[in-house]
Design an enzyme around this catalytic site. Structure first.
Site, PDB file in Angstrom:
ATOM      1  N   THR A 177       0.558  -1.146   0.217  1.00  0.00           N
ATOM      2  CA  THR A 177      -0.129  -0.218  -0.385  1.00  0.00           C
ATOM      3  C   THR A 177       0.640   1.329  -0.103  1.00  0.00           C
ATOM      4  O   THR A 177       1.911   1.276   0.370  1.00  0.00           O
ATOM      5  CB  THR A 177      -0.615   0.051   1.158  1.00  0.00           C
ATOM      6  OG1 THR A 177      -1.284  -1.404   0.992  1.00  0.00           O
ATOM      7  CG2 THR A 177      -1.503   1.532   1.451  1.00  0.00           C
ATOM      8  N   ARG A 195     -12.665  -8.407  -0.354  1.00  0.00           N
ATOM      9  CA  ARG A 195     -12.725  -7.934   0.725  1.00  0.00           C
ATOM     10  C   ARG A 195     -12.183  -6.799   0.858  1.00  0.00           C
ATOM     11  O   ARG A 195     -11.491  -6.054  -0.520  1.00  0.00           O
ATOM     12  CB  ARG A 195     -11.029  -9.494   0.451  1.00  0.00           C
ATOM     13  CG  ARG A 195     -10.284  -8.530   2.014  1.00  0.00           C
ATOM     14  CD  ARG A 195      -8.821  -8.229   2.503  1.00  0.00           C
ATOM     15  NE  ARG A 195      -8.172  -8.024   3.143  1.00  0.00           N
ATOM     16  CZ  ARG A 195      -7.134  -6.794   3.482  1.00  0.00           C
ATOM     17  NH1 ARG A 195      -6.970  -6.043   2.546  1.00  0.00           N
ATOM     18  NH2 ARG A 195      -6.743  -6.893   3.956  1.00  0.00           N
ATOM     19  N   VAL A 196     -12.087  -6.078   1.613  1.00  0.00           N
ATOM     20  CA  VAL A 196     -12.302  -4.606   1.700  1.00  0.00           C
ATOM     21  C   VAL A 196     -10.971  -4.837   3.561  1.00  0.00           C
ATOM     22  O   VAL A 196     -11.370  -5.068   5.018  1.00  0.00           O
ATOM     23  CB  VAL A 196     -13.020  -4.193   2.389  1.00  0.00           C
ATOM     24  CG1 VAL A 196     -13.131  -2.399   2.472  1.00  0.00           C
ATOM     25  CG2 VAL A 196     -13.892  -4.082   1.041  1.00  0.00           C
ATOM     26  N   GLY A 197      -9.836  -3.755   2.923  1.00  0.00           N
ATOM     27  CA  GLY A 197      -9.559  -3.940   4.336  1.00  0.00           C
ATOM     28  C   GLY A 197      -9.599  -2.653   5.693  1.00  0.00           C
ATOM     29  O   GLY A 197     -10.569  -1.933   5.665  1.00  0.00           O
ATOM     30  N   GLY A 257      -4.837  -4.845   7.034  1.00  0.00           N
ATOM     31  CA  GLY A 257      -5.980  -4.795   7.164  1.00  0.00           C
ATOM     32  C   GLY A 257      -7.039  -5.182   8.346  1.00  0.00           C
ATOM     33  O   GLY A 257      -7.548  -4.046   9.380  1.00  0.00           O
TER      34      GLY A 257
HETATM   35  N1  ASP Z   1      -3.527  -1.978   5.339  1.00  0.00           N
HETATM   36  C1  ASP Z   1      -3.704  -2.430   3.302  1.00  0.00           C
HETATM   37  C2  ASP Z   1      -5.149  -3.375   3.569  1.00  0.00           C
HETATM   38  O1  ASP Z   1      -5.276  -4.602   4.926  1.00  0.00           O
HETATM   39  C3  ASP Z   1      -2.624  -3.679   3.122  1.00  0.00           C
HETATM   40  C4  ASP Z   1      -1.133  -2.614   3.434  1.00  0.00           C
HETATM   41  O2  ASP Z   1      -1.116  -1.883   3.769  1.00  0.00           O
HETATM   42  O3  ASP Z   1      -0.144  -3.330   3.294  1.00  0.00           O
HETATM   43  O4  ASP Z   1      -5.560  -3.737   1.998  1.00  0.00           O
END
Ligand code: ASP
Length: 272
Positions: A159, A186-188, A211
């Protein structure tokens, strides 16, 4: 206080990428508000296939690429979840905030909204995301999935996010392909207010990492709420040290900023 921008390349992204991120900030057009600068820097990271955002986003286990992004500033909050086939999810998130009556748009509705605003069809797939899919398929076939899951999560650069303070106004922006491997839909934490992103009159906070754990903890809001009660670094460190999974934070207040992770996290800063 001086104007300042801080960006990160994700939990688990190696510090060898710091130089690349510094170049992004060196080349950043610094005209505009804190929101303009946060969004512009995230767009530049979305365009770089090294990062797991926009071009270079990791695939879902069905091979599709769905992306999440969010912005938050004095103008409010906007996010897109599981958006597909756009080049710059963070710009669509900004448009959700500024041009729609909503704060979050998901899936097909988010794509339709983007098309109405003339975002063109774009395929964010890269050689790297295709290779990840091939490895995943092979591990499913060989029944070695759990080990491969760990290996793959660790190996992906992650991210991207930005926090900015310009003329004492704060903004935050974030964009991600998600935490590989994951189900379609899926949503983080990233596009969820208070989880992966938060902003207010005291500062701005953006999170990265697993997430599900970050969201359960409402991490960004929790850190924001404590701004002013201690050194920003201390606040951030105390919160992150509670996690057993990879987590990182960039945060900014009226006189400090903080970059901290319990794993590698490429980052860069620029005073303006
Ligand atoms: N936080 C993001 C998610 O879980 C992934 C990441 O930060 O690398 O979608």
């Amino acid at each position: 206080m001086k104007n300042q921008i801080v960006i990160h390349g994700g939990a688990n992204s190696p510090s060898t990428l710091n130089e690349k991120l510094q170049k992004i900030l060196d080349n950043l057009d610094v005209n505009g508000s804190s929101l303009d600068l946060a969004v512009k820097s995230v767009v530049m990271m979305e365009d770089d296939p090294t990062f797991n955002a926009g071009t270079g986003s990791v695939p879902r286990i069905d091979g599709s690429i769905q992306m999440d992004a969010a912005v938050m500033s004095d103008s409010g909050f906007g996010s897109v979840m599981c958006i597909e086939n756009v080049k710059h999810p963070v710009m669509v998130a900004r448009d959700v905030m500024e041009k729609s009556p909503h704060i979050m748009l998901a899936g097909e509705g988010a794509v339709e909204f983007a098309r109405k605003l003339e975002y063109e069809y774009y395929n964010p797939e890269t050689e790297k995301s295709r290779e990840m899919m091939d490895k995943l398929k092979a591990s499913i076939k060989n029944n070695t999935l759990p080990e491969k899951f760990k290996f793959m999560v660790k190996s992906s650069s992650d991210t991207v996010g930005a926090v900015a303070r310009i003329d004492d106004k704060f903004a935050a922006a974030v964009s991600t392909g998600g935490a590989f491997p994951m189900l379609r839909g899926r949503v983080g934490d990233s596009p969820v207010i208070g989880a992966g992103i938060y902003q207010g009159e005291k500062g701005a906070v953006v999170a990265t990492g697993i997430g599900e754990d970050i969201a359960k903890d409402l991490l960004s809001f929790r850190i924001y709420q404590q701004i002013g009660t201690d050194d920003l670094n201390e606040i951030v460190k105390k919160e992150i040290d509670k996690f057993k999974v990879s987590v990182g934070i960039i945060a900014i207040s009226d006189n400090e900023y903080s970059v901290y992770a319990n794993t590698d996290m490429a980052h860069a800063e620029r005073e303006l």
